[in-house]
Scaffold this active site. Structure first.
Site, PDB file in Angstrom:
ATOM      1  N   MET A  26       0.885  -1.207  -0.068  1.00 36.95           N
ATOM      2  CA  MET A  26       0.009   0.078   0.124  1.00 36.95           C
ATOM      3  C   MET A  26       0.802   1.123   0.210  1.00 36.95           C
ATOM      4  SD  MET A  26      -3.337  -0.978   2.103  1.00 36.95           S
ATOM      5  CE  MET A  26      -2.600  -0.733   3.628  1.00 36.95           C
ATOM      6  N   GLY A  27       2.278   0.939  -0.229  1.00 33.56           N
ATOM      7  CA  GLY A  27       2.959   2.293  -0.607  1.00 33.56           C
ATOM      8  C   GLY A  27       3.539   2.365   0.950  1.00 33.56           C
ATOM      9  N   GLY A  32      11.524  -2.929   5.051  1.00 34.53           N
ATOM     10  CA  GLY A  32      10.715  -4.128   4.955  1.00 34.53           C
ATOM     11  C   GLY A  32      10.079  -4.689   3.621  1.00 34.53           C
ATOM     12  N   HIS A  33       9.413  -3.628   2.972  1.00 37.15           N
ATOM     13  CA  HIS A  33       9.087  -3.787   1.549  1.00 37.15           C
ATOM     14  C   HIS A  33      10.296  -4.118   0.657  1.00 37.15           C
ATOM     15  CE1 HIS A  33       5.840  -1.107   3.195  1.00 37.15           C
ATOM     16  NE2 HIS A  33       5.231  -2.009   2.605  1.00 37.15           N
ATOM     17  N   GLN A  57     -10.181  -2.636   3.052  1.00 36.21           N
ATOM     18  CA  GLN A  57      -9.544  -3.296   4.013  1.00 36.21           C
ATOM     19  C   GLN A  57      -9.587  -2.404   5.330  1.00 36.21           C
ATOM     20  OE1 GLN A  57      -5.862  -4.100   1.933  1.00 36.21           O
ATOM     21  NE2 GLN A  57      -4.846  -4.044   3.736  1.00 36.21           N
ATOM     22  N   GLU A 144       6.324 -11.304   7.285  1.00 31.88           N
ATOM     23  CA  GLU A 144       5.788 -12.029   8.421  1.00 31.88           C
ATOM     24  C   GLU A 144       5.106 -11.014   9.619  1.00 31.88           C
ATOM     25  OE1 GLU A 144       8.466 -14.727  10.056  1.00 31.88           O
ATOM     26  OE2 GLU A 144       8.147 -16.244   8.009  1.00 31.88           O
ATOM     27  N   GLN A 149      -2.368 -12.071   8.215  1.00 32.27           N
ATOM     28  CA  GLN A 149      -2.604 -11.995   6.677  1.00 32.27           C
ATOM     29  C   GLN A 149      -2.026 -13.002   5.848  1.00 32.27           C
ATOM     30  OE1 GLN A 149      -2.601  -7.817   4.800  1.00 32.27           O
ATOM     31  NE2 GLN A 149      -0.416  -8.503   4.044  1.00 32.27           N
ATOM     32  N   SER A 181       7.280  -0.796  10.134  1.00 33.03           N
ATOM     33  CA  SER A 181       5.641  -0.624   9.472  1.00 33.03           C
ATOM     34  C   SER A 181       5.457   0.828   8.924  1.00 33.03           C
ATOM     35  CB  SER A 181       4.736  -0.665  10.704  1.00 33.03           C
ATOM     36  OG  SER A 181       3.496  -0.193  10.452  1.00 33.03           O
ATOM     37  N   SER A 182       4.692   1.093   7.929  1.00 34.74           N
ATOM     38  CA  SER A 182       4.564   2.325   7.525  1.00 34.74           C
ATOM     39  C   SER A 182       3.999   3.256   8.550  1.00 34.74           C
ATOM     40  CB  SER A 182       3.589   2.247   6.265  1.00 34.74           C
ATOM     41  OG  SER A 182       4.077   1.189   5.234  1.00 34.74           O
TER      42      SER A 182
END
Ligand code: PAF
Length: 274
Positions: A26-27, A32-33, A57, A144, A149, A181-182
């Site tokens: 989701m950008g 991590g991405h 979501q 993870e 998810q 995390s974003s």
């Protein structure tokens, strides 16, 4: 990197690529991405990615409108990471007028985030199924950090016989243990100092469980650690690692899951137990 914004552009680009590994996002990309992009390459696949902030979501009181968006920054990061194709659909590409289908996965979606965020996994499963249909990856790589998810997507792929391998990639952490995390960017300086206590509490809980301490006492202790750190736990649970059913006693394969609120930010983390 080819950037596709319409389905026609996407299918034309997709036809030029061989075996691909998808990183669906989701950008607001972070290390991590980018570790997921790297993992596609390590698996001998051409990295392809998508960025779509998926409204279905998010709950009505959640942060869809203010979810961080940084298209130019994300494109630069993916270019540098060697991504071959980026799918940047608009709302009308993902949910055209007249759309009437959703994917609902029972089983692993039932507890934890499923209870805290009703409808969340319907939105995730639906958009991931659409991305698989649109992008036709050979494999898809998921962090993870969102353990539940990953299990929901795996269940969906198995149940619907989708020809995509799901490859989980270990959580990337800051040096103090905080899972990347974003949403970490929303933490105040003081909250940022407290945030790694979530990972610390889970680590302690794993040690206690492996030393033979009762699960209920261990989980109680972990919740207490979080409260002392100024967090409000939504849940701390010992679960079967694949079905995500709660476990009253330690058995394989098991996982500790936790979600806690720190100010306005909701933190999620999990660790393997055995
Ligand atoms: O993990 C995420 O960023 C999202 O849930 C996903 C898988 C891209 C679906 O919108």
């Amino acid at each position: 990197m080819i950037i596709a914004r319409t389905y026609e552009e996407l299918t034309a680009a997709r036809a030029t690529l061989g075996q691909t590994g998808l990183v669906a996002t989701m950008g607001a990309l972070h290390q991590g991405h980018l570790a997921l992009v790297e993992a596609t390459r390590q698996n001998g696949l051409t990295p392809i990615a998508s960025i779509f902030v998926n409204p279905t979501q998010f709950g009505p009181k959640e942060d869809f409108a203010r979810y961080p968006r940084d298209e130019a920054g994300d494109i630069a990061k993916l270019e540098e990471a060697g991504c071959a194709l980026l799918w940047l659909p608009g709302m009308e590409e993902m949910y055209p007028a007249g759309s009437a289908s959703t994917v609902h996965v029972n089983g692993p979606s039932q507890h934890w985030e499923g209870t805290q965020r009703p409808g969340h996994f319907n939105g995730v499963a639906t958009v991931v199924a659409k991305l698989f249909g649109q992008m036709r990856p050979n494999a898809a790589f998921f962090g993870e950090k969102d353990w539940q998810q990953v299990q929901v997507v795996r269940r969906m792929v198995t149940d619907l016989h989708l020809p995509v391998r799901i490859i989980p990639v270990p959580t990337m952490r800051e040096t103090d243990g905080l899972a990347m995390s974003s949403r970490n960017r929303y933490l105040s300086a003081e909250e940022r100092k407290a945030a790694p206590k979530l990972h610390a509490a889970l680590k302690h809980a794993v040690q206690y469980l492996l030393a033979g301490k009762e699960p209920s006492a261990t989980l109680h202790n972990a919740r207490h650690e979080l409260a002392v750190a100024g967090m409000v736990p939504d849940y701390v649970a010992l679960v079967h690692a694949e079905t995500l059913e709660p476990l009253a006693s330690l058995q394989q394969p098991s996982r500790l899951l936790a979600a806690a609120r720190l100010g306005h930010v909701r933190l999620l983390d999990n660790l393997a137990v055995c």
